[in-house]
Design a protein around this motif. Structure first.
Motif, PDB file in Angstrom:
ATOM      1  N   LEU A  94       7.157  -7.953  50.686  1.00  0.00           N
ATOM      2  CA  LEU A  94       7.155  -6.582  51.194  1.00  0.00           C
ATOM      3  C   LEU A  94       6.587  -5.646  50.125  1.00  0.00           C
ATOM      4  CD1 LEU A  94       7.904  -4.419  53.238  1.00  0.00           C
ATOM      5  CD2 LEU A  94      10.258  -4.503  52.408  1.00  0.00           C
ATOM      6  N   LEU A 128       7.766 -12.503  53.153  1.00  0.00           N
ATOM      7  CA  LEU A 128       8.143 -12.182  54.532  1.00  0.00           C
ATOM      8  C   LEU A 128       8.283 -13.429  55.407  1.00  0.00           C
ATOM      9  CD1 LEU A 128       5.957  -9.002  54.992  1.00  0.00           C
ATOM     10  CD2 LEU A 128       8.384  -9.136  54.537  1.00  0.00           C
ATOM     11  N   ARG A 136      12.096  -7.943  59.768  1.00  0.00           N
ATOM     12  CA  ARG A 136      10.658  -7.749  59.951  1.00  0.00           C
ATOM     13  C   ARG A 136      10.373  -6.373  60.544  1.00  0.00           C
ATOM     14  NH1 ARG A 136       9.075 -12.740  62.494  1.00  0.00           N
ATOM     15  NH2 ARG A 136       9.468 -11.723  64.465  1.00  0.00           N
ATOM     16  N   SER A 139      11.016  -3.787  57.939  1.00  0.00           N
ATOM     17  CA  SER A 139       9.924  -3.767  56.954  1.00  0.00           C
ATOM     18  C   SER A 139       8.736  -2.977  57.498  1.00  0.00           C
ATOM     19  CB  SER A 139       9.459  -5.190  56.624  1.00  0.00           C
ATOM     20  OG  SER A 139      10.528  -5.956  56.147  1.00  0.00           O
TER      21      SER A 139
END
Lengths: 298, 225
Positions: A94, A128, A136, A139
């Motif tokens: 990330l 990830l 997810r 993010s």
């Protein structure tokens, strides 16, 4: 400056098996609009037209004062878009994505990104690959929110999330909305999520906008009347009533233009009003879709 | 054209696919080293492995950089950035070509240097080596075109199968051209018109495929992802 963040007028797009018809969508700056529709209703297509990724066959689209798709680049600098099917590069962390976004966006707020990292329970150094769907989505939202966009376009962002993750994301979005001038278009088929954060609601079905107004107005105008009809009498749909379902003496009248005189009007027909019920947004949505489909079939 | 963002996308691809390119370069260099071992079987195995390394780079880049990006749904993320569909296409063409040129140029230079300095095979083989190395370059451009214009896994796989099966056939037919075959065994490289025409043809083919890809992409009104 145009006071509308989104202005779609008479927009149409025809595919082989689907068409968007005469879409009118207006979102004033600083407001949150929930776009609700069943799967395949045209939500994503409308959003893609808004982003300039799909060219409309006819009609005008203006986003943050920029005609689309002609000025899509200028508009997209100020649009934050996240969708349920959006994926980041799983082989990277990330942090890698954050660094990349920072190199692109002048408005990137590093401090805010760090705060969101903590709030969402994310780790910048984590790759990830293998993270949960909730992480997810968080993010992706982090990358979108830290750009400080003037318009947020969220296409089903809460789909597939567990209740806790959904709550966290909706809470964060609600906080973001407090920032002045931020506008949001939030598409979903989950009426609960939309009801929680939206000022305005737009229903879309089979490529047509079937209703659009202030959320409170929706909740205020739509009512269900439980009635008891006199023996052998079929109750009529009075003005403002979109449908009456009657079985024997018991009837339910649904109205989208409730006024205190309506129960009295039914009593004039000889019926007894048992109860007046508020409707949830989901019930309003379903009733709206059914009415719209009946109208189209007629 | 949004040059800074196109540059960012190219850099992003470079960072993502650098390890892949590096591994192809190491494999190609290893294959060249093997070909110098000193006997014919290792020469043949090394030469074949060398071409496989170049073909790997030519295949993996379009597949990973374009097809997988679409399949893994990274496109929605990329297209949320302030770029147009055509700028995305431009970035993809530039990044795939530039990144491919790194191993291609390095390995081809290395191969020609080895042939030139080691005197293990006749220098006449240099033109043929260049022609053969140009084929995966053309193949990569076909795969880029299929992946970008076709917008589906099916087209990209079809293009890949077509290219993979064409390499062997083309090598076979090139080797059966008497002039090329005879020139390859001469002590010095012979740049006869046929060789130059084939090399020029490869270059023209590359340019035409890329220009056609760009043209077809510019005609599209909707971006599918």
């Amino acid at each position: 400056m145009n006071h509308l963040a989104i202005d779609m007028a008479g927009v149409g797009k025809t595919y082989r098996f689907f068409s968007l018809e005469n879409i009118e969508l207006k979102l004033p700056r600083g407001e949150i609009m929930g776009l609700i529709g069943p799967n395949g209703a045209g939500k994503s297509t409308s959003i893609r037209i808004l982003l300039g990724l799909v060219h409309q066959d006819h009609g005008d689209v203006c986003v943050l004062g920029h005609p689309m798709p002609a000025e899509q680049v200028a508009a997209k600098w100020d649009i934050g878009f996240a969708s349920e099917d959006m994926r980041l590069y799983e082989s990277q962390t990330l942090g890698w994505h954050m660094q990349w976004m920072q190199s692109i966006y002048r408005n990137w707020d590093g401090g805010y990104a760090q705060r969101l990292l903590k709030r969402f329970g994310l780790r910048a150094e984590q790759k990830l690959k293998g993270i949960s769907h909730g992480q997810r989505v968080k993010s992706t939202l982090l990358l979108v929110l830290a750009r400080k966009p003037k318009l947020l376009v969220l296409d089903e962002p809460t789909t597939g999330l567990d209740p806790v993750a959904r709550h966290e994301i909706l809470r964060e979005l609600t906080d973001v909305m407090r920032e002045e001038g931020r506008s949001v278009l939030f598409s979903s088929h989950n009426t609960q999520d939309v009801e929680q954060i939206s000022d305005r609601i737009t229903f879309i079905d089979r490529g047509r906008i079937i209703d659009s107004m202030d959320k409170e107005m929706f909740l205020d105008r739509w009512r269900r009347l439980r009635l008891e009809a006199p023996f052998g009498v079929t109750l009529p749909a009075l003005p403002g009533v979109i449908g009456v379902r009657q079985e024997g003496r018991l009837a339910i009248a649904t109205t989208n233009a409730f006024n205190p005189g309506l129960p009295h009007a039914y009593e004039q027909t000889g019926a007894r009003v048992q109860r007046i019920e508020n409707m949830t947004l989901e019930e309003i949505f379903v009733a709206n879709v059914e009415r719209s489909r009946e109208e189209v079939e007629v | 054209m949004n040059r800074s963002l196109i540059g960012e996308l190219v850099l992003k691809d470079w960072r993502l696919y650098r390890p892949m390119i590096l591994s192809c370069m190491v494999a190609g260099a290893g294959a060249l080293a093997l070909s110098q071992w000193g006997n014919e079987p290792t020469l043949v195995v090394g030469a074949v492995a060398f071409f496989i390394a170049i073909i790997m780079a030519a295949t993996m880049l379009p597949l990973a950089g374009i097809l997988t990006e679409r399949k893994n749904k990274h496109l929605a993320f990329l297209m949320s950035l302030p770029i147009t569909f055509l700028e995305y296409t431009t970035a993809k063409l530039i990044s795939t070509l530039l990144i491919f040129l790194v191993p291609w140029f390095t390995l081809v230079t290395l191969a020609i240097s080895v042939i030139g300095f080691r005197n293990f095979v006749p220098h006449g083989v240099i033109p043929m080596t260049l022609i053969l190395c140009g084929l995966p370059f053309v193949g990569m451009c076909i795969m880029i075109a299929a992946a970008l214009v076709g917008e589906s896994e099916g087209w990209a796989i079809a293009a890949n199968v077509f290219c993979q099966s064409s390499y062997g056939l083309t090598w076979y037919f090139l080797n059966r051209i008497p002039v090329l075959h005879n020139n390859a065994s001469k002590p010095k490289p012979v740049w006869d018109p046929l060789t130059l025409n084939i090399l020029g043809g490869e270059l023209v083919l590359i340019l035409v495929i890329l220009a056609l890809t760009y043209f077809l992409q510019s005609r599209k009104r909707d971006f599918v992802f």
